[in-house]
Motif scaffolding. Structure first.
Motif, PDB file in Angstrom:
ATOM      1  N   GLY B 147      41.370  49.217  32.289  1.00 54.60           N
ATOM      2  CA  GLY B 147      42.451  48.610  33.061  1.00 54.60           C
ATOM      3  C   GLY B 147      43.489  49.668  33.381  1.00 54.60           C
ATOM      4  N   THR B 166      36.695  48.263  42.410  1.00 52.25           N
ATOM      5  CA  THR B 166      36.791  46.807  42.321  1.00 52.25           C
ATOM      6  C   THR B 166      36.372  46.361  40.933  1.00 52.25           C
ATOM      7  OG1 THR B 166      34.577  46.670  43.210  1.00 52.25           O
ATOM      8  CG2 THR B 166      36.388  46.372  44.753  1.00 52.25           C
ATOM      9  N   GLY B 167      37.064  45.361  40.455  1.00 49.10           N
ATOM     10  CA  GLY B 167      36.707  44.847  39.147  1.00 49.10           C
ATOM     11  C   GLY B 167      37.570  45.391  38.036  1.00 49.10           C
ATOM     12  N   THR B 168      38.274  46.472  38.284  1.00 46.65           N
ATOM     13  CA  THR B 168      39.173  46.989  37.262  1.00 46.65           C
ATOM     14  C   THR B 168      40.511  46.269  37.359  1.00 46.65           C
ATOM     15  OG1 THR B 168      38.162  49.172  37.425  1.00 46.65           O
ATOM     16  CG2 THR B 168      40.312  49.041  36.376  1.00 46.65           C
ATOM     17  N   PRO B 169      40.934  45.636  36.280  1.00 47.62           N
ATOM     18  CA  PRO B 169      42.235  44.966  36.323  1.00 47.62           C
ATOM     19  C   PRO B 169      43.360  45.978  36.512  1.00 47.62           C
ATOM     20  CG  PRO B 169      40.995  44.314  34.367  1.00 47.62           C
ATOM     21  CD  PRO B 169      40.255  45.443  34.999  1.00 47.62           C
ATOM     22  N   SER B 182      48.495  41.869  40.221  1.00 42.47           N
ATOM     23  CA  SER B 182      49.326  41.349  39.141  1.00 42.47           C
ATOM     24  C   SER B 182      50.547  42.239  38.971  1.00 42.47           C
ATOM     25  CB  SER B 182      48.539  41.303  37.841  1.00 42.47           C
ATOM     26  OG  SER B 182      47.521  40.339  37.933  1.00 42.47           O
ATOM     27  N   GLN B 331      42.796  39.620  31.362  1.00 47.38           N
ATOM     28  CA  GLN B 331      41.870  39.711  32.483  1.00 47.38           C
ATOM     29  C   GLN B 331      40.548  40.321  32.027  1.00 47.38           C
ATOM     30  OE1 GLN B 331      43.332  41.070  36.180  1.00 47.38           O
ATOM     31  NE2 GLN B 331      44.947  39.528  36.183  1.00 47.38           N
ATOM     32  N   SER B 336      38.629  36.939  34.561  1.00 48.13           N
ATOM     33  CA  SER B 336      39.296  36.405  35.751  1.00 48.13           C
ATOM     34  C   SER B 336      40.178  37.476  36.377  1.00 48.13           C
ATOM     35  CB  SER B 336      40.153  35.198  35.393  1.00 48.13           C
ATOM     36  OG  SER B 336      41.525  35.564  35.330  1.00 48.13           O
ATOM     37  N   ARG B 337      40.328  37.394  37.650  1.00 45.15           N
ATOM     38  CA  ARG B 337      41.221  38.327  38.330  1.00 45.15           C
ATOM     39  C   ARG B 337      42.393  37.570  38.948  1.00 45.15           C
ATOM     40  NH1 ARG B 337      39.112  40.688  35.431  1.00 45.15           N
ATOM     41  NH2 ARG B 337      37.837  42.563  35.545  1.00 45.15           N
ATOM     42  N   GLN B 339      45.946  36.535  39.747  1.00 46.84           N
ATOM     43  CA  GLN B 339      47.128  37.387  39.790  1.00 46.84           C
ATOM     44  C   GLN B 339      48.267  36.811  38.963  1.00 46.84           C
ATOM     45  OE1 GLN B 339      48.242  38.287  43.805  1.00 46.84           O
ATOM     46  NE2 GLN B 339      46.111  38.782  44.287  1.00 46.84           N
TER      47      GLN B 339
END
Lengths: 357, 357
Positions: B147, B166-169, B182, B331, B336-337, B339
DNA sequence: GTCCTTGGGGTGAACGGTAACATGCTCGCG
DNA sequence: CGCGAGCATGTTACCGTTCACCCCAAGGAC
């Protein structure tokens, strides 16, 4: 050659690569093997390209690079670390404080490490006891950092250094030059000396001193330089008051010093405490520099805006960081564990707070 | 049972382990396999012990733990990361500055991450342009951080967020609440408002403002809060002067403001600039707080020792850090992504610089 | 008694790279 | 013309874990 990767009659680009990269089964990131089969070479050739090995033909290299580009390949650092034993990461043990010196040192190291292609992993310690430092080092070595810089600049830190994973280069930044590890340090003694000599040269009979906490080697060094300069000049050595680097402690020390009628010059071991001293003097209606001259240490950004602007000793933290990384990288490269002792000279910055009377 | 590991008649300990660990061939660190054969179990059982898997008998666990202890085994994080796909590392993009806010935020994140069992890798950016941030993110994702927290709190930072793996919080700390990532942020608008209202309540007709650089969202928020409070009170809105957070720029702004005869209250967007303003007012012989009241922002350690002690708005960076890590970890755990937008309320700290006339 | 479950533990294959060695080819040289 | 020395590339092992799956014994349900 290129025909291998175009067997199924897909449209091909100029390098003979299919234009549409095949989706990987699990949505996983492409690996070196995917790049290899896409480019029609062996995975080892891809590895060679990645590591800039000289003996790869230009045309091959171009094909591989194109495949990397097309697939959006990024090397997996964990796999690389596992296979090569190298993590390209340096660890920094930093004191959890917004003090100017430690923070600047940390960024100095970070930026130098970055230039040398290393990542930086930071562990903050909240206090300066051996336990915390040991724990921090434990955490860093669990992460397999290749070298460690310890910024927390106090005597006890060195005890913890014995718990080190043997073979990992360590630099104690602002550490004890007497300790048996490599050290990069600013010459605090010289700094304290030049501050004191500066004041003596302005005609003050002697110079009072507000020191930092005695655990801090920097504090000791600055005090030692002050004492040395006084002795050399044959001036009285009034025992110093020790603060804790904060403006509050400087203020308290200043309240004491303001009561000494013939106090005419004060060397304060950092700029924050100097701010407190200035405030105490102001409250006691001792004018600076007319009645009392003050010199600080650090040259924080605000020092030029104190009332009055503060004469202080500047340390070049970028150079400290660069030297630290240099020592670590050298030891990593040569494998030698020779103890380096790098000393960086500070510089006096003259401002109004010490102007001649 | 234990006989397996004592076949050759070596002296054995209470758990049936040989007392002297066999030296590994290449001087290499012991691996899970060494522990396994030393304890007389399979490597998988060792792995289960390490990961606290429930179905391992107590006696077996003890044997394994003893073997780990004896051999001085430490897990290899690279191998673990490769096999599991998890690095237990969070990345932080920080601005290369010793400014109180960013530094405190970084340590807040670091300490919260540590509590949650994550390592922290820091990349400093020297400036706030998109290129630097993109490059920093590239470096972090090359390191496979799970993250990313971006502290650099300016509008342009958000552009770079599109380049993310993509996919990295990601959490933008002190970021734009309007952006589609976020955000964890201190309520700057509320802070600016409470500072301004505080001054208005002291009977000042209006409040002048020294703002931070307009690229900084924090600066904009504080200015917005100031404006809002003035409008609500029907007070004049004199266009603010913008500084660059440094005491120097505050000093320059202060020189201008000191020339305005009926200036009686100033809200300065951070404490460093407030220091400069105080100095300028002092030079122009405008007394604080008798002639001019001043309120800052940040509550740096020194604020209580300014001349006079500075009324300011305090931000709780430990909570900011904790919230940031919380969002990232959540996350990561839930996948879940969604925000999150966490807002932390600041707090007014009243001191002498704004005392009633 | 047989079958199914469950606890405890083992086996082999990934994971994605690097390292060491093998291979075929070209070239220069005696 | 044979042969060793590179060059460019491929093959195979290995790094230290985790994962998926298999195995075995004990116990309860039927």
């Amino acid at each position: 050659m290129g025909a291998v990767s175009a067997l199924n009659g897909e449209p091909t680009g100029t390098l003979g690569l299919p234009r549409v990269p095949p989706a990987r089964p699990k949505g996983r990131r492409p690996s070196i093997a995917d790049v290899a089969s896409f480019a029609g070479v062996s995975h080892q050739t891809v590895s060679r390209v990645l590591n800039k090995h000289p003996s790869v033909r230009e045309i091959t290299r171009a094909r591989v690079l194109a495949a990397i580009e097309q697939l959006g390949y990024r090397p997996n650092s964990a796999a690389r670390a596992l296979a090569s034993g190298r993590t390209k990461t340096l660890g920094v043990v930093a004191l959890d404080t917004s003090l100017y010196g430690p923070v600047s040192t940390m960024f100095g190291i970070q930026s130098a490490a970055q230039r040398s292609g290393y990542f930086v992993s930071v562990v903050a310690v909240h206090s300066i006891d051996r336990l915390s430092v040991t724990e921090a080092i434990r955490r860093l070595s669990a992460q397999a950092v290749e070298g460690i810089a310890i910024i927390a600049p106090f005597g006890q830190a060195h005890d913890a250094l014995s718990d080190l994973p043997t073979g990992t280069p360590v630099v104690a930044v602002e550490g004890d030059p007497e300790a048996d590890v490599s050290v990069v340090t600013v010459d605090q003694v010289a700094g304290g000396k030049m501050a004191t000599e500066h004041l003596l040269a302005r005609g003050h009979e002697t110079v009072l001193h507000v020191a930092g906490p005695d655990e801090w080697l920097e504090a000791r060094g600055r005090t030692a330089g002050w004492r040395e300069a006084l002795l050399a000049a044959g001036a009285d050595v009034v025992p110093p008051l020790a603060g804790d680097w904060t403006a509050r402690s400087g203020y308290e020390a200043g309240q004491v010093l303001a009561k000494i009628p013939d106090a005419s010059a004060i060397f304060v071991a950092n700029d924050q405490m100097a701010l407190g001293v200035l405030r105490a003097l102001y409250e006691k209606e001792r004018r600076v520099p007319e009645d009392v001259a003050v010199v600080g240490f650090d040259d924080i950004d605000e020092a030029a805006y104190f009332i009055p602007p503060l004469t202080t000793v500047r340390q070049d933290f970028q150079r400290v960081g660069a030297a630290t990384v240099q020592v670590l990288v050298d030891q990593l490269r040569t494998g030698s564990r020779h103890q380096e002792h790098v000393v960086i000279e500070p510089e006096l910055v003259c401002r109004q707070s010490s102007e001649a009377r």
